[in-house]
Design a protein around this motif. Structure first.
Motif, PDB file in Angstrom:
ATOM      1  N   GLN A 299       0.833  -1.208   0.000  1.00 18.70           N
ATOM      2  CA  GLN A 299       0.000   0.000   0.000  1.00 18.70           C
ATOM      3  C   GLN A 299       0.869   1.260   0.000  1.00 18.70           C
ATOM      4  OE1 GLN A 299      -2.777   0.225   3.257  1.00 18.70           O
ATOM      5  NE2 GLN A 299      -4.040   1.734   2.228  1.00 18.70           N
ATOM      6  N   LYS A 300       1.961   1.256   0.748  1.00 21.05           N
ATOM      7  CA  LYS A 300       2.879   2.397   0.784  1.00 21.05           C
ATOM      8  C   LYS A 300       3.589   2.544  -0.569  1.00 21.05           C
ATOM      9  CE  LYS A 300       5.255   5.721   2.758  1.00 21.05           C
ATOM     10  NZ  LYS A 300       4.666   7.009   3.112  1.00 21.05           N
ATOM     11  N   MET A 301       3.975   1.419  -1.169  1.00 18.40           N
ATOM     12  CA  MET A 301       4.606   1.465  -2.495  1.00 18.40           C
ATOM     13  C   MET A 301       3.669   2.121  -3.498  1.00 18.40           C
ATOM     14  SD  MET A 301       7.688  -0.183  -2.780  1.00 18.40           S
ATOM     15  CE  MET A 301       7.744  -0.947  -4.376  1.00 18.40           C
ATOM     16  N   THR A 302       2.411   1.719  -3.484  1.00 25.09           N
ATOM     17  CA  THR A 302       1.421   2.284  -4.396  1.00 25.09           C
ATOM     18  C   THR A 302       1.285   3.785  -4.171  1.00 25.09           C
ATOM     19  OG1 THR A 302       0.234   0.189  -4.372  1.00 25.09           O
ATOM     20  CG2 THR A 302      -0.971   2.091  -5.193  1.00 25.09           C
ATOM     21  N   GLU A 303       1.241   4.188  -2.922  1.00 23.34           N
ATOM     22  CA  GLU A 303       1.135   5.605  -2.571  1.00 23.34           C
ATOM     23  C   GLU A 303       2.348   6.384  -3.088  1.00 23.34           C
ATOM     24  OE1 GLU A 303       1.776   7.925   1.591  1.00 23.34           O
ATOM     25  OE2 GLU A 303       0.311   6.291   1.647  1.00 23.34           O
ATOM     26  N   LEU A 304       3.543   5.840  -2.903  1.00 20.79           N
ATOM     27  CA  LEU A 304       4.767   6.504  -3.357  1.00 20.79           C
ATOM     28  C   LEU A 304       4.807   6.612  -4.885  1.00 20.79           C
ATOM     29  CD1 LEU A 304       7.283   4.871  -0.852  1.00 20.79           C
ATOM     30  CD2 LEU A 304       6.603   7.290  -0.922  1.00 20.79           C
TER      31      LEU A 304
ATOM     32  N   GLN B 259       0.062   1.518 -14.502  1.00 24.09           N
ATOM     33  CA  GLN B 259      -1.340   1.405 -14.097  1.00 24.09           C
ATOM     34  C   GLN B 259      -1.908   2.726 -13.594  1.00 24.09           C
ATOM     35  OE1 GLN B 259      -0.851  -1.931 -11.385  1.00 24.09           O
ATOM     36  NE2 GLN B 259      -1.843  -3.304 -12.842  1.00 24.09           N
ATOM     37  N   VAL B 260      -1.043   3.630 -13.149  1.00 27.96           N
ATOM     38  CA  VAL B 260      -1.513   4.938 -12.691  1.00 27.96           C
ATOM     39  C   VAL B 260      -1.147   6.043 -13.683  1.00 27.96           C
ATOM     40  CG1 VAL B 260      -1.598   4.314 -10.244  1.00 27.96           C
ATOM     41  CG2 VAL B 260       0.495   5.324 -11.174  1.00 27.96           C
TER      42      VAL B 260
ATOM     43  N   ASN C  83       6.162   2.432 -23.941  1.00 31.65           N
ATOM     44  CA  ASN C  83       5.729   3.220 -22.790  1.00 31.65           C
ATOM     45  C   ASN C  83       6.603   3.051 -21.546  1.00 31.65           C
ATOM     46  OD1 ASN C  83       4.915   0.639 -22.179  1.00 31.65           O
ATOM     47  ND2 ASN C  83       2.778   1.141 -21.810  1.00 31.65           N
ATOM     48  N   ILE C  84       7.840   2.604 -21.739  1.00 26.84           N
ATOM     49  CA  ILE C  84       8.823   2.612 -20.655  1.00 26.84           C
ATOM     50  C   ILE C  84      10.134   3.144 -21.228  1.00 26.84           C
ATOM     51  CG2 ILE C  84       7.745   0.674 -19.432  1.00 26.84           C
ATOM     52  CD1 ILE C  84      10.083  -1.105 -20.347  1.00 26.84           C
ATOM     53  N   ILE C  85      10.940   3.722 -20.355  1.00 27.64           N
ATOM     54  CA  ILE C  85      12.254   4.231 -20.752  1.00 27.64           C
ATOM     55  C   ILE C  85      13.292   3.274 -20.173  1.00 27.64           C
ATOM     56  CG2 ILE C  85      13.884   6.149 -20.591  1.00 27.64           C
ATOM     57  CD1 ILE C  85      11.346   7.905 -19.901  1.00 27.64           C
TER      58      ILE C  85
ATOM     59  N   ALA D 242       1.262   6.765 -22.117  1.00 29.69           N
ATOM     60  CA  ALA D 242       1.389   6.393 -20.710  1.00 29.69           C
ATOM     61  C   ALA D 242       0.508   5.200 -20.353  1.00 29.69           C
ATOM     62  CB  ALA D 242       1.037   7.577 -19.820  1.00 29.69           C
ATOM     63  N   GLU D 243      -0.529   4.965 -21.156  1.00 27.71           N
ATOM     64  CA  GLU D 243      -1.442   3.886 -20.795  1.00 27.71           C
ATOM     65  C   GLU D 243      -0.871   2.524 -21.174  1.00 27.71           C
ATOM     66  OE1 GLU D 243      -2.133   4.620 -25.058  1.00 27.71           O
ATOM     67  OE2 GLU D 243      -2.075   5.981 -23.381  1.00 27.71           O
ATOM     68  N   MET D 244      -1.363   1.526 -20.486  1.00 32.18           N
ATOM     69  CA  MET D 244      -0.981   0.164 -20.808  1.00 32.18           C
ATOM     70  C   MET D 244      -1.854  -0.326 -21.955  1.00 32.18           C
ATOM     71  SD  MET D 244      -0.403  -1.602 -17.081  1.00 32.18           S
ATOM     72  CE  MET D 244      -0.720  -3.175 -17.801  1.00 32.18           C
TER      73      MET D 244
END
Length: 167
Positions: free
Chosen positions: A56-61, A82-83, A117-119, A143-145
């Motif tokens: 949950q913290k990873m997702t928040e960061l 995903q975000v 969509n990745i560097i 940016a989208e998957m």
């Protein structure tokens, strides 16, 4: 804020952590930096860090970060996608004893080529320029998957409808 994650693989990824810490030390990176160091043995002096963060913290960061820098583990670079964020992926490499083979490098390159969509930063000396030019680099990137889920669901729905028509 820049968030860096090296995942939970048991081999250290000191090369990435030390590079980012040095960029912060030299004030090349002005933003706050938070690093999940995993099993790495290098302890950052100029960045906030923890060996592990709860999911949950990873997702928040990841959501809060302006830039997410990650190793080449798919879960780690899919989360930013995903975000709606484009991650900077620095794959672990066998020649630096960071993994058992070069599958992260090979996979990251394939995803970058197919999805766009990745560097991917294979040469750590190019990480500085990637960070400094991040906003310009991502301007033309999706940016989208890309997902085949909608097409799969539509085709499955047609198959099910056809089965019931015949019965």
């Amino acid at each position: 804020m820049i968030f860096v994650t090296v995942g939970t693989h048991e081999q250290p990824f000191n090369r990435l952590i030390e590079c980012v810490d040095n960029l912060k030390k030299q004030n090349i990176i002005a933003d706050d930096v938070i690093i999940q160091t995993g099993y790495s043995t290098y302890e950052p002096e100029y960045c906030k860090w923890s060996k592990l963060y709860p999911y949950q913290k990873m997702t928040e960061l990841v959501k809060k970060a302006d830039i997410v820098i990650t190793h080449g583990g798919p879960s780690s670079f899919i989360m930013p996608l995903q975000v709606g964020k484009i991650p900077v992926v620095v794959p672990r490499q066998f020649k630096f004893n960071e993994h058992v083979n070069n599958h992260q490098l090979e996979f990251a390159k394939a995803v970058a080529e197919r999805q766009g969509n990745i560097i991917v930063v294979e040469d750590i000396s190019k990480l500085k320029d990637t960070i400094l030019n991040y906003d310009n680099i991502i301007k033309s990137m999706p940016a989208e998957m890309k997902s085949n889920n909608a097409r799969f669901n539509a085709e499955l729905e047609n198959i099910v409808k056809n089965i019931f028509k015949k019965g």
